[in-house]
Design an enzyme around this catalytic site. Structure first.
Site, short mmCIF file in Angstrom:
data_model
loop_
_atom_site.label_atom_id
_atom_site.label_comp_id
_atom_site.label_asym_id
_atom_site.label_seq_id
_atom_site.Cartn_x
_atom_site.Cartn_y
_atom_site.Cartn_z
CB THR A 153 -1.24 -51.96 -32.11
OG1 THR A 153 0.10 -52.38 -31.98
CG2 THR A 153 -1.40 -51.29 -33.46
CB SER A 191 2.60 -55.40 -40.53
OG SER A 191 1.59 -55.15 -39.55
CE1 TYR A 193 -3.60 -55.89 -35.64
CE2 TYR A 193 -1.26 -55.53 -35.21
CZ TYR A 193 -2.57 -55.53 -34.78
OH TYR A 193 -2.85 -55.17 -33.49
CG HIS A 194 1.42 -52.90 -36.79
ND1 HIS A 194 2.18 -54.01 -37.07
CD2 HIS A 194 1.36 -52.83 -35.44
CE1 HIS A 194 2.57 -54.58 -35.94
NE2 HIS A 194 2.09 -53.89 -34.93
CE LYS A 197 -5.63 -53.54 -34.06
NZ LYS A 197 -6.80 -53.83 -33.25
P1 NAD Z 1 -7.13 -63.05 -31.04
O1 NAD Z 1 -6.99 -63.34 -32.49
O2 NAD Z 1 -6.76 -64.11 -30.08
O3 NAD Z 1 -8.63 -62.60 -30.72
C1 NAD Z 1 -9.42 -61.87 -31.61
C2 NAD Z 1 -10.82 -62.46 -31.58
O4 NAD Z 1 -11.66 -61.72 -32.45
C3 NAD Z 1 -10.83 -63.91 -32.05
O5 NAD Z 1 -11.51 -64.73 -31.13
C4 NAD Z 1 -11.56 -63.86 -33.40
O6 NAD Z 1 -12.28 -65.02 -33.68
C5 NAD Z 1 -12.44 -62.62 -33.22
N1 NAD Z 1 -12.77 -61.95 -34.48
C6 NAD Z 1 -11.93 -61.53 -35.46
N2 NAD Z 1 -12.63 -60.97 -36.46
C7 NAD Z 1 -13.93 -61.02 -36.10
C8 NAD Z 1 -15.14 -60.62 -36.73
N3 NAD Z 1 -15.14 -60.07 -37.93
N4 NAD Z 1 -16.30 -60.81 -36.07
C9 NAD Z 1 -16.33 -61.40 -34.85
N5 NAD Z 1 -15.22 -61.82 -34.21
C10 NAD Z 1 -14.03 -61.64 -34.84
O7 NAD Z 1 -6.30 -61.71 -30.76
P2 NAD Z 1 -5.91 -61.05 -29.36
O8 NAD Z 1 -4.48 -61.32 -29.12
O9 NAD Z 1 -6.90 -61.41 -28.32
O10 NAD Z 1 -6.05 -59.53 -29.74
C11 NAD Z 1 -7.27 -58.85 -29.52
C12 NAD Z 1 -7.15 -57.39 -29.93
O11 NAD Z 1 -6.10 -56.79 -29.18
C13 NAD Z 1 -6.78 -57.22 -31.39
O12 NAD Z 1 -7.53 -56.19 -31.97
C14 NAD Z 1 -5.32 -56.87 -31.37
O13 NAD Z 1 -5.01 -56.03 -32.44
C15 NAD Z 1 -5.15 -56.18 -30.04
N6 NAD Z 1 -3.80 -56.33 -29.49
C16 NAD Z 1 -3.30 -57.58 -29.19
C17 NAD Z 1 -2.00 -57.70 -28.69
C18 NAD Z 1 -1.37 -59.04 -28.38
O14 NAD Z 1 -0.15 -59.07 -28.06
N7 NAD Z 1 -2.10 -60.14 -28.44
C19 NAD Z 1 -1.25 -56.54 -28.48
C20 NAD Z 1 -1.77 -55.30 -28.79
C21 NAD Z 1 -3.07 -55.20 -29.29
N1 USQ Z 2 10.50 -61.42 -32.81
C1 USQ Z 2 11.65 -62.18 -32.67
N2 USQ Z 2 11.50 -63.52 -32.57
C2 USQ Z 2 10.29 -64.15 -32.59
C3 USQ Z 2 9.12 -63.36 -32.72
C4 USQ Z 2 9.26 -61.99 -32.85
O1 USQ Z 2 12.76 -61.66 -32.63
O2 USQ Z 2 10.25 -65.38 -32.50
C5 USQ Z 2 10.61 -59.94 -32.89
C6 USQ Z 2 9.95 -59.33 -34.10
O3 USQ Z 2 10.83 -59.27 -35.19
C7 USQ Z 2 9.55 -57.96 -33.57
C8 USQ Z 2 9.27 -58.20 -32.09
O4 USQ Z 2 9.91 -59.43 -31.77
O5 USQ Z 2 10.60 -57.08 -33.67
C9 USQ Z 2 7.81 -58.28 -31.72
O6 USQ Z 2 7.15 -59.26 -32.51
P1 USQ Z 2 5.78 -59.93 -31.99
O7 USQ Z 2 5.39 -60.96 -32.99
O8 USQ Z 2 5.92 -60.34 -30.58
O9 USQ Z 2 4.78 -58.69 -31.99
P2 USQ Z 2 4.11 -57.86 -33.16
O10 USQ Z 2 4.28 -58.47 -34.48
O11 USQ Z 2 4.56 -56.47 -33.01
O12 USQ Z 2 2.56 -57.96 -32.82
C10 USQ Z 2 2.05 -58.15 -31.49
C11 USQ Z 2 0.59 -58.57 -31.62
C12 USQ Z 2 -0.21 -57.42 -32.25
C13 USQ Z 2 0.01 -56.16 -31.46
C14 USQ Z 2 1.48 -55.82 -31.33
C15 USQ Z 2 1.73 -54.70 -30.35
O13 USQ Z 2 0.47 -59.74 -32.39
O14 USQ Z 2 -1.58 -57.75 -32.25
O15 USQ Z 2 -0.64 -55.07 -32.05
O16 USQ Z 2 2.16 -56.96 -30.76
S1 USQ Z 2 3.01 -53.68 -30.88
O17 USQ Z 2 4.15 -54.51 -31.25
O18 USQ Z 2 3.36 -52.82 -29.78
O19 USQ Z 2 2.55 -52.94 -32.03
#
Ligand code: NAD
Ligand code: USQ
Length: 408
Positions: A153, A191, A193-194, A197
């Protein structure tokens, strides 16, 4: 960097049932790769826990895979396995299938969910860090030269204003004593979560140095959009759409709120700047990464996987203009800088041929998401739209007055 020729590969996609993993699996399959999806369906279980599911009605993995076979004539397997727990099964899968690459999406990915409470904090660290460690140990134990492609991320860099362009993973520094070095960019997660990573990044660095595992770590920005050219081929292939306060990401939430006539939930002033990428480009980037592995002996390859940076407040204004809804400035449930600038290098993907989808020149894609949100509006649980996770108790107390109707 010159793009390598894309030869069909065998690819295991961990987390292939998720929002990014499913359309990526379809894209890889369409490109001729042999895809095996691994997922433990934990995301679907969290839907049940939160009392809120994907706005779009997603089919079971078995039905999805069968539908893809019908539509494309290509087979794709699904294996239900927990990467964080079922270690032996994971090794056996690698030994039996001998994949060229493993794409690792299988983590708990919502920052708000990871801050919700003790249970979620512990689960997020246990699941994400154990899963990544299991994957790396399994690759070592299999004795195979498997390229690991991980979805990281942008948030590992932190979101203060850095005062300059964020490089792709590494920075050149002069260490005390005057020695020059190239080190991982300092981690500054916002967070739990972050933070996982950032821990993943250290695991990659170690296993790469110690065991020579070839790793590509993709620092992806916030993904928007829902369908891709592959998922629209059949209703049963529809991608998931998260809109709730925990899993919904900002632009998709705004578009969905606009479609439903709900004032847009901007947290704080809307001065937060973030990196964004469309879901179709997520899939393209993964294919590029899989086709361009690092050489043996090369350190972890890091790409910034973003198309552009955008300010949350500007996104709200754009969606408000398009849909006629008001903007609802809420107390921010998160601890984050109220405003930040963000400049990010993405030269590696561009150099490998990515011409990314940019929001301004693709407003039609916003309408596409709006249409999907409107189509499934009756599946929305309105009470789940407001943020329900808070970074600390003080934030929770401050947010008590937040309401969906805003100042109205
Ligand atoms: P998601 O939650 O929709 O998908 C993740 C999938 O992984 C799910 O289907 C879940 O069931 C599976 N999973 C989780 N833990 C597992 C485990 N222990 N064993 C097997 N399967 C497991 O999330 P996403 O939005 O598709 O994100 C996928 C990846 O991309 C994540 O690692 C996330 O950090 C990264 N990412 C997502 C975004 C975003 O905006 N969605 C942005 C940046 C990075
Ligand atoms: N935000 C709002 N209103 C909303 C939702 C979010 O103002 O209704 C703001 C949040 O405060 C934040 C920004 O929008 O400042 C982004 O929030 P987000 O929920 O869209 O994204 P984030 O929490 O950063 O997480 C998402 C994905 C995560 C991924 C990350 C990429 O869920 O898996 O790693 O984006 S990044 O942000 O570049 O780290």
């Amino acid at each position: 960097m010159v793009a390598a020729e894309s030869k069909p590969k065998k690819i295991v996609v961990l987390g292939g049932d998720g929002f990014c993993g499913w359309p990526t699996s379809l894209y890889l399959s369409e490109k001729g790769h042999d895809v095996i999806i691994v997922d433990n369906l934990s995301r679907r279980n969290i839907d049940n826990e939160l009392g809120c599911s994907s706005l779009t009605p997603i089919e079971s993995p078995e039905t999805r895979v069968k539908a893809w076979e019908k539509v494309s004539g290509r087979t794709m397997r699904f294996v239900n396995l927990d990467v964080a727990r079922d270690y032996q099964e994971l090794v056996q899968l690698f030994v039996a299938e001998k994949p060229d690459a493993v794409v690792h999406f299988a983590e708990q990915r919502a920052a708000p969910y990871s801050q919700k409470g003790a249970k979620q904090k512990r689960y997020t660290v246990d699941n994400n860090v154990s899963g990544t460690n299991n994957l790396l140990v399994a690759v070592v134990e299999s004795g195979l030269d498997i390229h690991v492609v991980h979805l990281g991320t942008m948030g590992v860099y932190g979101y203060g204003t850095s005062g300059g362009e964020i490089p792709e993973g590494y920075i050149d520094v002069i260490l005390p004593g005057g020695r020059s070095s190239s080190i991982l960019h300092p981690a500054y997660p916002g967070s739990v979560y972050h933070t996982t990573k950032c821990l993943d990044a250290l695991l990659f660095q170690f296993y790469n140095k110690n065991d020579g595992i070839r790793v590509t770590d993709l620092h992806q920005g916030i993904v928007w959009g829902t369908n891709t050219p592959q998922t629209i081929k059949d209703e049963r292939l529809i991608n998931r759409f998260d809109y709730d306060g925990d899993y919904g990401t900002v632009l998709n939430r705004f578009i969905m709120q606009g479609a439903l006539g709900v004032p847009l939930t901007v947290y704080g002033t809307g001065g937060q700047t973030r990196g964004f990428i469309h879901i179709t480009d997520t899939a393209r980037c993964i294919e590029i990464a899989v086709s361009n592995p690092p050489q043996a002996g090369e350190k972890v390859q890091i790409f910034n996987q973003i198309a552009e940076t955008l300010r949350v407040g500007d996104l709200a204004k754009l969606v408000a203009e398009k849909t006629g809804v008001d903007i609802n400035y809420l107390k921010n449930p998160r601890l984050e800088s109220a405003e930040n600038e963000l400049e990010v290098a993405n030269r590696k993907f561009r150099g490998l041929g990515l011409d990314p989808i940019l929001l301004d020149s693709n407003l039609g894609l916003v309408d596409e998401v709006k249409t999907i949100a409107a189509k499934y509006a009756d599946r929305c649980v309105r009470e789940k739209i407001l943020p329900a996770s808070f970074w600390n108790r003080r934030r929770e107390a401050e947010c008590e007055a937040n309401s969906l109707e805003g100042g109205k």
